[in-house]
Scaffold this active site. Structure first.
Site, PDB file in Angstrom:
ATOM      1  N   SER A 169    -114.237   5.304-146.675  1.00  0.00           N
ATOM      2  CA  SER A 169    -113.678   6.654-146.695  1.00  0.00           C
ATOM      3  C   SER A 169    -113.553   7.212-148.098  1.00  0.00           C
ATOM      4  CB  SER A 169    -112.311   6.669-146.007  1.00  0.00           C
ATOM      5  OG  SER A 169    -111.409   5.784-146.653  1.00  0.00           O
ATOM      6  N   ASP A 413     -99.788   8.196-148.657  1.00  0.00           N
ATOM      7  CA  ASP A 413    -101.139   7.660-148.814  1.00  0.00           C
ATOM      8  C   ASP A 413    -101.471   7.639-150.304  1.00  0.00           C
ATOM      9  OD1 ASP A 413    -103.845   7.155-148.979  1.00  0.00           O
ATOM     10  OD2 ASP A 413    -104.415   8.495-147.347  1.00  0.00           O
ATOM     11  N   HIS A 416    -106.217   7.583-150.911  1.00  0.00           N
ATOM     12  CA  HIS A 416    -107.154   8.704-150.900  1.00  0.00           C
ATOM     13  C   HIS A 416    -106.708   9.800-151.880  1.00  0.00           C
ATOM     14  CE1 HIS A 416    -107.724   6.621-146.993  1.00  0.00           C
ATOM     15  NE2 HIS A 416    -108.992   6.797-147.325  1.00  0.00           N
TER      16      HIS A 416
END
Length: 437
Positions: A169, A413, A416
């Site tokens: 990702s 998070d 990311h």
């Protein structure tokens, strides 16, 4: 005439043990010649663990024959210019390179402004290498004429070609960043984005060009290969299985690989030696760094077999750092990237989440390889950017519990990155190395 006292003839006349001694000496000489490069890697200089900012200097950036021009190159980076060593400078004129609201391709996991982030400072930092600058080209916009990324040149160079990002990702974030940097020059009815299982394809129709992302978090076949259902804690990778995915990569002109985060489950990793279809599976545990090295070697072999160095280019993006432990930078022992709006100023900072052993493995594999792969070392420059993560400002796929809502640190998070933001810089560096190696 007598032979020299230490000639092979003299040794053979010394007695019954002499032939064995001669054979031993000959064997040692043979092995030294055959494996000299390996011995140099074992006994030669290694990474300096005390200076993580210089880890990339040991890695070969791009291997090529002397005098051979790399595909897509139109010039050279300034002599002695290390574009990966530098500092972040404030830029409220040329940054961001696009607006979040104007790029419809950003996943909801990365649209921080849409999900309530109150500040925009993270969008206004530009990477400035020490003692030199990223290549500067005029663009269509006078307001951005002195910044390095040229969308027109990139699109023209991709005419009739395929560019692909392969990995996890984080590589998908870099892929989306590239699409956002380019799509503004393409009319609405002349572009599209479609997903076919593990493959996502952005098409610039007038250019007959595609920019693609392929989900393969380990590069090799694994039990986490489903592009949607892949959150598996007990991860297994099948040895020697790169062609399971690699058959979808053939014919690509510019390839950008990454793999790191999904390997970080502990000190050991499970490797399948047979097939996932076997009723009784032959699984062994290897040290994580050894298992990772296996994947890197498979990648190099695939590139050697399938990419033409005279026509194509291959890149490998180093580990993307996370900021899950604010104690690393002298913060709250219970904290992480949540509520961080400034960057880390220590130029030698190296977080505990970035495993130096993995960088050593990459260095060892690249040093032995004669395959031309350009290494994009984004680790150190990204490690300063604790401010650039999505944190809590993203789509949450599951409803948050009252306990989580009361403690935002628990669901922030710190892996990311918001877009626009840091990963646009990764693509500027990719642009630089593509056209100015």
């Amino acid at each position: 005439m007598k032979p020299p006292p230490f000639s092979s003839s003299a040794i053979l006349r010394k007695g019954r043990l002499s032939p064995y001694l001669f054979t031993l000496l000959a064997f040692i000489l043979f092995v030294t010649i055959l494996y000299g490069e390996d011995f140099r890697c074992i006994f030669g200089s290694q990474f300096d663990s005390h200076h993580p900012s210089h880890l990339h200097q040991t890695l070969s950036s791009t291997t090529k024959k002397k005098g051979e021009k790399l595909a897509f190159a139109i010039g050279k980076t300034e002599k002695d210019c290390d574009v990966f060593s530098g500092r972040w400078v404030w830029d409220d004129v040329g940054r961001p390179l696009y607006d979040e609201s104007e790029c419809p391709y950003i996943q909801p996991q990365l649209t921080c402004q849409e999900h309530g982030r109150p500040d925009k400072d993270y969008q206004h930092w530009r990477w400035q290498p020490h003692g030199c600058s990223l290549p500067r080209l005029d663009t269509l916009s006078a307001t951005t004429s002195f910044y390095s990324f040229n969308a027109t040149l990139m699109l023209e160079s991709l005419r009739g070609k395929r560019m692909m990002f392969v990995g996890d990702s984080l590589n998908r974030g870099q892929y989306v960043s590239m699409v956002c940097l380019l799509h503004g020059l393409i009319p609405h009815n002349a572009k599209s984005m479609e997903t076919f299982g593990s493959l996502t394809v952005f098409t610039a129709k007038d250019y007959n060009a595609t920019i693609e992302f392929y989900w393969a978090p380990f590069l090799l076949e694994s039990n986490s290969d489903d592009a949607i259902v892949h959150r598996i804690s007990d991860r297994i990778v099948r040895k020697g299985s790169i062609n399971k995915h690699g058959k979808h990569w053939k014919g690509v002109d510019i390839m950008v690989f990454n793999t790191y985060l999904w390997w970080m489950t502990g000190l050991e990793f499970k490797i399948l030696q047979g097939s996932f279809d076997d009723e009784e599976k032959d699984i062994v545990k290897l040290p994580t760094e050894e298992a990772y090295g296996m994947a890197m070697k498979s990648m190099v072999r695939w590139v050697k077999k399938n990419m033409d160095p005279k026509k194509t280019r291959v890149f490998f993006t180093s580990m993307s750092p996370s900021h899950g432990k604010s104690i690393d930078w002298g913060g709250d022992p219970e904290g992480n990237c949540y509520n961080e709006t400034t960057m880390i100023e220590d130029p030698n900072y190296w977080g505990s989440d970035s495993r130096k052993g993995i960088m050593r493995v990459i260095g060892e594999v690249f040093r032995k390889s004669k395959v031309p792969i350009t290494f994009l070392n984004i680790t150190q420059l990204s490690s300063y950017r604790r401010d650039a993560h999505t944190s809590i400002y993203k789509k949450q796929w599951s409803p948050l519990t009252p306990e989580q809502l009361a403690n935002p640190v628990s669901y922030a998070d710190c892996v990311h990155w918001c877009l626009p933001g840091l990963q646009d810089t990764w693509n500027e560096l990719l642009f630089s190395k593509l056209f100015y190696p």
